[in-house]
Enzyme design. Structure first.
Site, PDB file in Angstrom:
ATOM      1  N   ASN A 208      74.489  38.109  44.378  1.00 56.12           N
ATOM      2  CA  ASN A 208      74.214  39.633  44.188  1.00 56.12           C
ATOM      3  C   ASN A 208      74.010  40.013  42.883  1.00 56.12           C
ATOM      4  OD1 ASN A 208      76.793  40.293  42.850  1.00 56.12           O
ATOM      5  ND2 ASN A 208      77.739  39.438  44.743  1.00 56.12           N
ATOM      6  N   ASP A 277      80.457  37.374  49.921  1.00 59.28           N
ATOM      7  CA  ASP A 277      81.273  37.445  51.280  1.00 59.28           C
ATOM      8  C   ASP A 277      81.213  36.114  52.072  1.00 59.28           C
ATOM      9  OD1 ASP A 277      82.579  39.949  50.892  1.00 59.28           O
ATOM     10  OD2 ASP A 277      80.879  41.060  51.988  1.00 59.28           O
ATOM     11  N   LYS A 339      94.042  46.115  52.141  1.00 62.22           N
ATOM     12  CA  LYS A 339      94.090  44.886  51.175  1.00 62.22           C
ATOM     13  C   LYS A 339      95.331  45.454  50.299  1.00 62.22           C
ATOM     14  CE  LYS A 339      89.344  44.184  50.967  1.00 62.22           C
ATOM     15  NZ  LYS A 339      88.301  43.291  50.044  1.00 62.22           N
TER      16      LYS A 339
HETATM   17  N1  CTP Z   1      86.881  40.850  47.094  1.00 64.13           N
HETATM   18  C1  CTP Z   1      87.434  39.723  47.118  1.00 64.13           C
HETATM   19  N2  CTP Z   1      87.129  38.760  47.909  1.00 64.13           N
HETATM   20  C2  CTP Z   1      86.011  38.696  48.595  1.00 64.13           C
HETATM   21  C3  CTP Z   1      85.781  39.959  48.827  1.00 64.13           C
HETATM   22  C4  CTP Z   1      85.867  41.101  48.145  1.00 64.13           C
HETATM   23  O1  CTP Z   1      88.604  39.541  46.278  1.00 64.13           O
HETATM   24  N3  CTP Z   1      85.648  37.555  49.402  1.00 64.13           N
HETATM   25  C5  CTP Z   1      87.190  42.064  46.480  1.00 64.13           C
HETATM   26  C6  CTP Z   1      86.372  42.614  45.470  1.00 64.13           C
HETATM   27  O2  CTP Z   1      86.588  41.905  44.099  1.00 64.13           O
HETATM   28  C7  CTP Z   1      86.528  43.927  45.220  1.00 64.13           C
HETATM   29  C8  CTP Z   1      86.999  44.530  46.726  1.00 64.13           C
HETATM   30  O3  CTP Z   1      87.504  43.204  47.359  1.00 64.13           O
HETATM   31  O4  CTP Z   1      87.645  44.405  44.373  1.00 64.13           O
HETATM   32  C9  CTP Z   1      86.107  45.072  47.588  1.00 64.13           C
HETATM   33  O5  CTP Z   1      84.941  44.254  47.698  1.00 64.13           O
HETATM   34  P1  CTP Z   1      83.649  44.827  48.514  1.00 64.13           P
HETATM   35  O6  CTP Z   1      82.579  43.662  48.294  1.00 64.13           O
HETATM   36  O7  CTP Z   1      83.095  46.125  48.131  1.00 64.13           O
HETATM   37  O8  CTP Z   1      84.202  44.682  49.886  1.00 64.13           O
HETATM   38  P2  CTP Z   1      84.446  43.607  51.127  1.00 64.13           P
HETATM   39  O9  CTP Z   1      86.084  43.741  51.322  1.00 64.13           O
HETATM   40  O10 CTP Z   1      83.735  42.311  50.613  1.00 64.13           O
HETATM   41  O11 CTP Z   1      83.893  44.341  52.399  1.00 64.13           O
HETATM   42  P3  CTP Z   1      82.178  44.740  52.724  1.00 64.13           P
HETATM   43  O12 CTP Z   1      81.559  43.539  52.144  1.00 64.13           O
HETATM   44  O13 CTP Z   1      82.233  44.705  54.168  1.00 64.13           O
HETATM   45  O14 CTP Z   1      82.041  46.284  52.429  1.00 64.13           O
END
Ligand code: CTP
Length: 399
Positions: A208, A277, A339
């Site tokens: 990303n 993700d 979380k």
């Molecule tokens: N995060 C994490 N591990 C993952 C995905 C996210 O630790 N596999 C953490 C990121 O570092 C951030 C928070 O979770 O602090 C939110 O990440 P974000 O990408 O906004 O959300 P997601 O939980 O991945 O949800 P979505 O992609 O559906 O918005």
């Protein structure tokens, strides 16, 4: 931070003197009034005229120069300074200060000042590793001198190793850090930053746009405020801030392992990383050839590192990020709850001035008790400061 400050730049004799010229330029650009003191050996490398021209002030060289003593003596230099920066600081200079020797204008002024002193050593690796030098350095740190560690690299003497003077930009950051109150001393803060990369084959990956700037800004600010900092970052173009324990990783899986290796030591976790993700189910060992007309990639979910930390957070303060393109507060609040976080930093990455690559951000801070702080557009360094102010408040409330 350095605007209007009176800075004495002490330059001793080493090849890194040329970098002190650039440092002087940055200091004056930041609005500092800089007075340069050069040792005799420093003048063998660069002439005082260069420093005089760039600082707009006379360069001080002699302890007993009648002209200079008339203009401004070493005591008034020591008194008027808000900060001393010794860059480069040779083993000889550091040895003399550690033993209370004051036999020239620079060492006399350092002895006489009550201002903070930032020492920036630069020397051959073997001199740096010499136990006599190490003892002197330790002694000065114990006396409250600030020290910016040298970096590892190719040295002018032909050796490879630790001893190189950090870049003028890093010295500037450390100088600004001297004035920051050390309110996070005694805490260990684990910060994650940057993107992760999920490999498809030896030449391609899914990732990303995260630049890592927000996480690095938090790590820098936390270090300035006295915290021990462990910075775990995916691939970025950034240089790790001085004094932090830097753990570079590539994939989400590697980030997870590094985080759980370090978690035990941390009492604060700030997850600014944009973790991918999903990762490809199959990582091809050979380059995928474009034989087929279409290609479907099968992806499987990565572990949610932050959610796992939230499940076993103990007494830790845990801060997450939420990068959203719609319904910012709703999504962020959901993540905060799901979380098990204390704070979530929400940003709408579609807004101008916010998001991944720039130097600014527009965020909202959502607290576990429902409070929402709306911050205006500001630099990522300023956002880092605000986040850490909240972390400090949470740490104080926890006691
Ligand atoms: N995060 C994490 N591990 C993952 C995905 C996210 O630790 N596999 C953490 C990121 O570092 C951030 C928070 O979770 O602090 C939110 O990440 P974000 O990408 O906004 O959300 P997601 O939980 O991945 O949800 P979505 O992609 O559906 O918005």
């Amino acid at each position: 931070m350095l605007q209007g400050k009176s800075v004495v730049l002490g330059v001793s004799g080493g090849i890194a003197v040329y970098k002190a010229v650039e440092l002087l330029r940055l200091l004056t650009k930041a609005g500092a009034d800089v007075h340069v003191i050069m040792t005799k050996n420093a003048r063998e490398f660069v002439t005082p005229l260069t420093f005089q021209t760039l600082s707009g002030n006379p360069v001080h060289t002699d302890l007993f120069s009648l002209y200079q003593e008339h203009e401004i003596d070493h005591i008034s230099l020591a008194d008027r300074a808000d900060l001393f920066i010794l860059a480069p600081a040779t083993a000889n200079l550091i040895g003399k200060i550690a033993h209370g020797l004051a036999d020239d204008l620079l060492t006399t002024s350092v002895m006489a000042t009550k201002a903070p002193v930032l020492i920036v050593p630069a020397m051959n690796v073997n001199m740096y590793e010499n136990p006599i030098y190490q003892r002197n350095e330790k002694q000065l740190i114990e006396f409250g001198y600030h020290l910016l560690e040298p970096v590892t690299g190719a040295l002018a003497c032909g050796w490879e190793g630790k001893g190189k003077m950090p870049s003028p930009e890093e010295i500037m950051a450390a100088a600004a850090g001297v004035f920051v109150p050390k309110d996070l001393l005694g805490h260990t803060i684990l910060v994650t930053a940057g993107p992760t990369r999920e490999e498809l084959d030896p030449v391609r990956y899914i990732s990303n746009y995260s630049s890592g700037k927000m996480g690095f800004a938090i790590a820098t600010e936390a270090r300035h405020r006295g915290a021990e900092v462990i910075l775990i970052a995916g691939p970025t173009n950034l240089t790790a801030p001085a004094g932090v324990r830097y753990v570079p990783v590539v994939s989400a899986q590697e980030m997870r392992e590094a985080v759980f290796d370090a978690l035990e030591r941390a009492d604060v976790v700030i997850k600014a990383a944009a973790v991918a993700d999903y990762h490809p189910v199959v990582r091809s060992t050979q380059k995928i050839k474009k034989t087929a007309d279409d290609l479907t990639l099968q992806l499987e979910k990565n572990p949610d590192i932050l959610a796992e930390i939230g499940q076993q957070k103990g007494g830790r303060i845990v801060v997450g990020f939420a990068a959203e393109t719609e319904r910012l507060l709703v999504h962020a609040a959901e993540k905060l709850k799901k979380k098990n976080l204390d704070l979530i930093v929400a940003n709408d990455i579609t807004k101008a001035g916010a998001g991944f690559d720039g130097d600014t951000n527009i965020v909202r801070l959502l607290h576990a008790d429902g409070q929402v702080d709306e911050l205006e557009l500001m630099s990522k360094a300023a956002v880092a400061e605000k986040i850490l102010n909240q972390v400090k408040r949470l740490l104080d409330n926890r006691k």
